[in-house]
Design a protein around this motif. Structure first.
Motif, short mmCIF file in Angstrom:
data_model
loop_
_atom_site.label_atom_id
_atom_site.label_comp_id
_atom_site.label_asym_id
_atom_site.label_seq_id
_atom_site.Cartn_x
_atom_site.Cartn_y
_atom_site.Cartn_z
N ILE A 53 0.84 -1.19 0.00
CA ILE A 53 0.00 0.00 0.00
C ILE A 53 0.88 1.25 0.00
N ALA A 54 1.91 1.26 0.85
CA ALA A 54 2.81 2.41 0.93
C ALA A 54 3.52 2.67 -0.39
N GLU A 55 3.85 1.60 -1.13
CA GLU A 55 4.52 1.77 -2.41
C GLU A 55 3.68 2.57 -3.40
N LEU A 56 2.36 2.53 -3.22
CA LEU A 56 1.46 3.24 -4.13
C LEU A 56 1.55 4.75 -3.95
N ALA A 57 2.23 5.20 -2.89
CA ALA A 57 2.40 6.63 -2.68
C ALA A 57 3.57 7.19 -3.49
N GLY A 58 4.22 6.32 -4.26
CA GLY A 58 5.28 6.78 -5.14
C GLY A 58 6.53 7.27 -4.42
N LYS A 59 7.03 8.44 -4.84
CA LYS A 59 8.30 8.94 -4.32
C LYS A 59 8.15 9.87 -3.13
N ASN A 60 6.97 9.87 -2.54
CA ASN A 60 6.78 10.62 -1.30
C ASN A 60 7.87 10.20 -0.30
N PRO A 61 8.70 11.14 0.19
CA PRO A 61 9.83 10.78 1.06
C PRO A 61 9.42 9.96 2.29
N LYS A 62 8.29 10.33 2.90
CA LYS A 62 7.84 9.59 4.07
C LYS A 62 7.41 8.17 3.69
N ALA A 63 6.80 8.05 2.53
CA ALA A 63 6.38 6.73 2.06
C ALA A 63 7.59 5.86 1.74
N VAL A 64 8.60 6.46 1.11
CA VAL A 64 9.82 5.72 0.78
C VAL A 64 10.48 5.21 2.06
N GLN A 65 10.51 6.07 3.08
CA GLN A 65 11.10 5.68 4.36
C GLN A 65 10.30 4.54 5.00
N LEU A 66 8.99 4.64 4.94
CA LEU A 66 8.14 3.61 5.52
C LEU A 66 8.32 2.29 4.78
N VAL A 67 8.38 2.34 3.46
CA VAL A 67 8.59 1.13 2.68
C VAL A 67 9.91 0.45 3.07
N GLU A 68 10.94 1.24 3.26
CA GLU A 68 12.24 0.69 3.66
C GLU A 68 12.16 0.03 5.03
N GLN A 69 11.46 0.69 5.97
CA GLN A 69 11.31 0.13 7.31
C GLN A 69 10.53 -1.19 7.27
N LEU A 70 9.44 -1.19 6.51
CA LEU A 70 8.61 -2.39 6.42
C LEU A 70 9.35 -3.53 5.71
N LYS A 71 10.10 -3.20 4.67
CA LYS A 71 10.86 -4.23 3.97
C LYS A 71 11.92 -4.82 4.87
N HIS A 72 12.57 -3.99 5.66
CA HIS A 72 13.59 -4.45 6.60
C HIS A 72 12.97 -5.43 7.60
N MET A 73 11.82 -5.06 8.13
CA MET A 73 11.11 -5.93 9.07
C MET A 73 10.63 -7.20 8.38
N GLN A 74 10.03 -7.03 7.20
CA GLN A 74 9.48 -8.16 6.46
C GLN A 74 10.57 -9.17 6.10
N ASP A 75 11.73 -8.68 5.67
CA ASP A 75 12.84 -9.57 5.31
C ASP A 75 13.32 -10.38 6.50
N ALA A 76 13.42 -9.72 7.66
CA ALA A 76 13.92 -10.41 8.85
C ALA A 76 12.92 -11.47 9.32
N ILE A 77 11.64 -11.12 9.35
CA ILE A 77 10.63 -12.08 9.79
C ILE A 77 10.50 -13.22 8.77
N GLY A 78 10.54 -12.86 7.49
CA GLY A 78 10.45 -13.88 6.45
C GLY A 78 11.63 -14.83 6.50
N ASP A 79 12.81 -14.31 6.79
CA ASP A 79 14.01 -15.14 6.90
C ASP A 79 13.85 -16.15 8.03
N TRP A 80 13.38 -15.66 9.19
CA TRP A 80 13.12 -16.58 10.30
C TRP A 80 12.09 -17.65 9.92
N HIS A 81 11.01 -17.22 9.27
CA HIS A 81 9.94 -18.14 8.90
C HIS A 81 10.46 -19.23 7.96
#
Length: 282
Positions: free
Chosen positions: A180-208
């Protein structure tokens, strides 16, 4: 950045392309791209669209079924990659046996996926995709950044007692929030949120992934005391769990520290309540 129907069209076109490739030869890369493309369409239709008609609901249902089968193939792809990356001198024979087992199961699941993505199903999906893309209505005041942040913030988290169930819940909802956040395009806050979520998602996915691999190895070779390979896998899984918990609490604290009032004042429909049953979706 607000979203309109016009700049959402490429998302539908990309999924349309992935459908043909998936039906032809579901390689690891194609399976992964199909799953991410279908989730982006789901984010548009299920979370941002003003309303959903019968065609939209049927589209989401069909995509969900196909993505689930693709997910079963994807699970084996990432488990195979994880096992290959494990370097231990003990029990090379068992490691090879487990790799063969994964390859055999992958082959069986691939056949089921190809059968599910037959010409008739793909043709119907394309037809429904075209209808949904043409009729998609997104309210002018809907902001993807707002929706994404609220989807994560509304999830309860006791940082002193994070369980496997907690990680599963954030793994699934974190994916939805990220797309959903990716749909906000290059909005700086959205880009930052996408990075945070991807970081979290990668770590949890790796554990899973490692947890699933360990469980599979235990079924073949027994408990830790019976197999050095299982013992090594358990050690890695425990370390991945601790890392996932750390990344989750860090991300959640960063979001919680922001003033929610400034986010909720942007104007949107009431968020749908999150539910743990989503965690069953691969």
């Amino acid at each position: 950045m607000l979203l309109d129907g016009e700049n959402s069209r490429p998302i539908f076109r990309k999924l349309n392309r992935q459908l043909s490739k998936l039906a032809d030869k579901p390689t690891p890369d194609i399976v992964h791209k199909f799953r991410t493309s279908s989730r982006r369409v789901e984010a548009l239709v299920a979370d941002l669209a003003q309303k959903r008609n019968g065609n939209d609901k049927k589209l989401l249902k069909m995509l969900g079924r196909l993505r689930k089968k693709a997910g079963r193939v994807r699970d084996l792809d990432v488990q195979t990659a994880a096992l290959r990356s494990l370097k231990i001198p003990q029990e090379p024979g068992r490691k090879s046996q487990l790799l063969r087992t994964l390859a055999e199961q992958r082959g069986k699941r691939e056949k089921k996926l190809i059968k599910a993505a037959d010409k008739k199903t793909v043709a119907e999906l394309r037809k429904r995709l075209k209808r949904t893309a043409g009729n998609l209505e997104i309210p002018k005041n809907v902001d993807p950044l707002t929706l994404a942040m609220q989807k994560v913030i509304q999830l309860e988290l006791d940082q002193s007692a994070v369980t496997e169930e907690t990680l599963h819940c954030f793994r699934i909802e974190g994916k939805r929030a990220r797309y959903i956040a990716e749909l906000a395009g290059k909005n700086p806050k959205a880009v930052q949120l996408v990075e945070q979520l991807k970081h979290m998602q990668d770590a949890i996915g790796d554990w899973h992934d490692w947890a699933q691999l360990t469980e599979r190895a235990e079924k073949l070779f027994g408990a830790t005391q019976e197999s050095a390979l299982v013992a090594a896998l358990r050690n890695v899984t425990r370390a991945k769990f601790r890392q996932a918990v750390s990344n989750l609490t860090e991300m959640r604290s960063a979001l919680a520290s922001k003033k929610l009032a400034s986010v909720t004042s942007l104007g949107r429909r009431p968020a749908r309540p999150s539910s743990l049953p989503h965690a069953a979706v691969a």
